[in-house]
Design a protein around this motif. Structure first.
Motif: not given
Length: 488
Positions: A32-44, A242-248
């Motif tokens: 499943i595609y996960i943008d690694p940079e966005m994932e790091k930002r969300v975890m942060a 955000t909505t985008e982050e919830k989708e991630l």
């Protein structure tokens, strides 16, 4: 389950597989595609919003739980007319109520959300703490300590469970460490706060120990009430995303479904937890290690007084002991996460505790005894942090984990009924009995880590053998299924 994963697969060229996320092998094509940079930002972002709360709320809890140890050296027993081992009984009944209510709190958190269940328990225990400042006799104190145990019981397994639903397995150790950091810091600041309140003396006709409960209870009500608005419901619906982050986070949950499972409840998950021998072995280890943990947290000022320090000195001398314990706690948690190894770190930690209690038993020298308390603090919190993380790492799905973690915790917390009895005032000043029992329990706890390691390694080896033979389904569910790899 695999068809759901395939439906969620992205057409992007960049993909993160389950095996890369959790060291867990899965069949090819389950990416499943996960943008690694966005994932790091969300975890942060979760770290930024969650870690302060994961630290502050248990900090308040540990203050409210352990302040009875500070109150004891303020004249708590004499003021209430306690005799014999009634003080120990007050602590025993507190831990007994933990055993009954931990599972309902955590299952309720999974069902209705952390933002509702945890603040309810927090505010209720804060009011009970406040009320303790006005008790007049042994019976009233017993009643409030029972209620305190009822409302506090969901916090520790609840926060551990919440962490397990947000972070990957190899990243959970450092986050769970923040809960135990709260315990260590509360010991340090609890002594400082108690020292300051003791200097107040009597005010408005109330003894200093009463003000200890009243002040801490009032502060707790305010801080815990705020948690109603600041805690997230769950990982996928956190208010600060955000909505985008919830989708991630939804995609991330699908990616990690091999570890977390889905949200569909089934009654089978409850017996799955109760039938897993792994939980009971780990609970035995935690039972043993929690006897020195609870004894240390409750009786450290008493032990220091027994070494020859005054009651005022005993309260502020606890501060550097707990700070040292905090430093080693984070160092060990980082090592455990970085090298993805729980067993070795958990096995080594009790050595310091064993040496510390051995010194306390072997000499009456105050300086050597005080040094021994540093050794104990350096291992007690590390062991319990890693063990809690390890059990959370290896239970699947979320609903089994929501039962398994508090089951593990409730069985281990039975130790509180023992730890509260092993430092009777009749054993002063050396408290040989309590220190000897604590040493023995640490030896058993260390041995238990080897048993857990052998059990989980055996399960992994059996699964790998079936995979090598071409088997695709071993007919088992949850973490015992073929596609789940236990972290060691």
């Amino acid at each position: 389950m695999m068809s759901d994963l395939k439906d969620a697969k992205s057409e992007s060229a960049v993909a993160v597989s389950l095996s890369g996320a959790d060291d867990t092998p899965v069949p090819s094509g389950s990416e499943i595609y996960i943008d690694p940079e966005m994932e790091k930002r969300v975890m942060a972002k979760f770290d930024r919003y969650m870690l302060p709360q994961i630290t502050i709320l248990p900090f308040i809890l540990f203050l409210d739980r352990s302040n009875i140890g500070n109150a004891k050296v303020f004249g708590f027993e004499q003021s209430l007319g306690l005799v014999g081992n009634q003080y120990g009984n007050i602590n025993t009944i507190f831990y007994a109520s933990y055993v009954v209510f931990e599972i309902p709190w955590v299952v309720g958190m999974k069902r209705w959300g952390a933002n509702i269940v945890i603040p309810i328990s927090f505010v209720c225990w804060s009011l009970v703490t406040l009320g303790t400042g006005f008790v007049q006799n042994y019976g009233q104190t017993i009643a409030l300590r029972v209620l305190l145990g009822v409302f506090e019981s969901g916090l520790f397994p609840g926060l551990t469970f919440l962490i397990s639903t947000i972070y990957s397995r190899e990243a959970q150790g450092m986050r769970v460490a923040f809960i135990y950091l709260a315990g260590a810091l509360s010991g340090a600041f609890g002594g400082l706060i108690a020292y300051g309140i003791q200097l107040m003396g009597d005010r408005l006709g109330l003894e200093a120990w009463r003000w200890l409960f009243i002040i801490e209870g009032c502060v707790s009500v305010v801080i815990c009430g705020i948690a109603w608005f600041t805690l997230p419901k769950n990982a996928e619906n956190a208010w600060f995303l955000t909505t985008e982050e919830k989708e991630l986070m939804q995609r991330r949950k699908q990616r990690d479904i091999i570890f977390k499972g889905d949200d569909e409840f089934s009654w089978k998950y409850i017996p799955m937890a109760f039938k897993d021998v792994h939980i009971y072995i780990a609970a035995m280890c935690a039972f043993c290690s929690s006897i020195p943990l609870f004894g240390f947290a409750t009786f450290l000022p008493t032990i220091l007084v027994g070494m020859g320090y005054t009651s005022m000195q005993a309260n502020y001398l606890t501060i550097p002991v707990y700070f040292w314990g905090s430093i080693l706690l984070f160092a060990a948690a980082w090592v455990s996460d970085h090298f993805k190894n729980r067993a070795l770190v958990a096995f080594v930690a009790p050595l310091a505790v064993i040496l510390g209690y051995a010194i306390a038993l072997g000499t009456s020298n105050a300086g050597a005894g005080y040094f021994a308390m540093f050794l104990c603090a350096g291992g007690i919190y590390v062991y319990n942090t890693i063990l809690y993380t390890w059990i959370a790492n290896n239970l699947k799905p979320d609903y089994k984990r929501s039962v398994g973690i508090p089951l593990f915790a409730s069985l281990s917390n039975v130790s509180g009924t023992i730890s509260s009895q092993i430092y009777p005032s009749t054993d002063a000043p050396r408290y040989i009995l309590g220190n000897a029992i604590s040493l023995t329990m640490e030896v058993v706890a260390m041995t238990g880590i080897g048993i857990i390691f052998l059990l989980l390694r055996s399960r992994n080896n059996k699964k790998q053998k079936l995979i090598d033979e071409g088997v695709t389904d071993n007919g088992k569910d949850g973490d015992k299924a073929l596609d789940f790899k236990y972290i060691l």
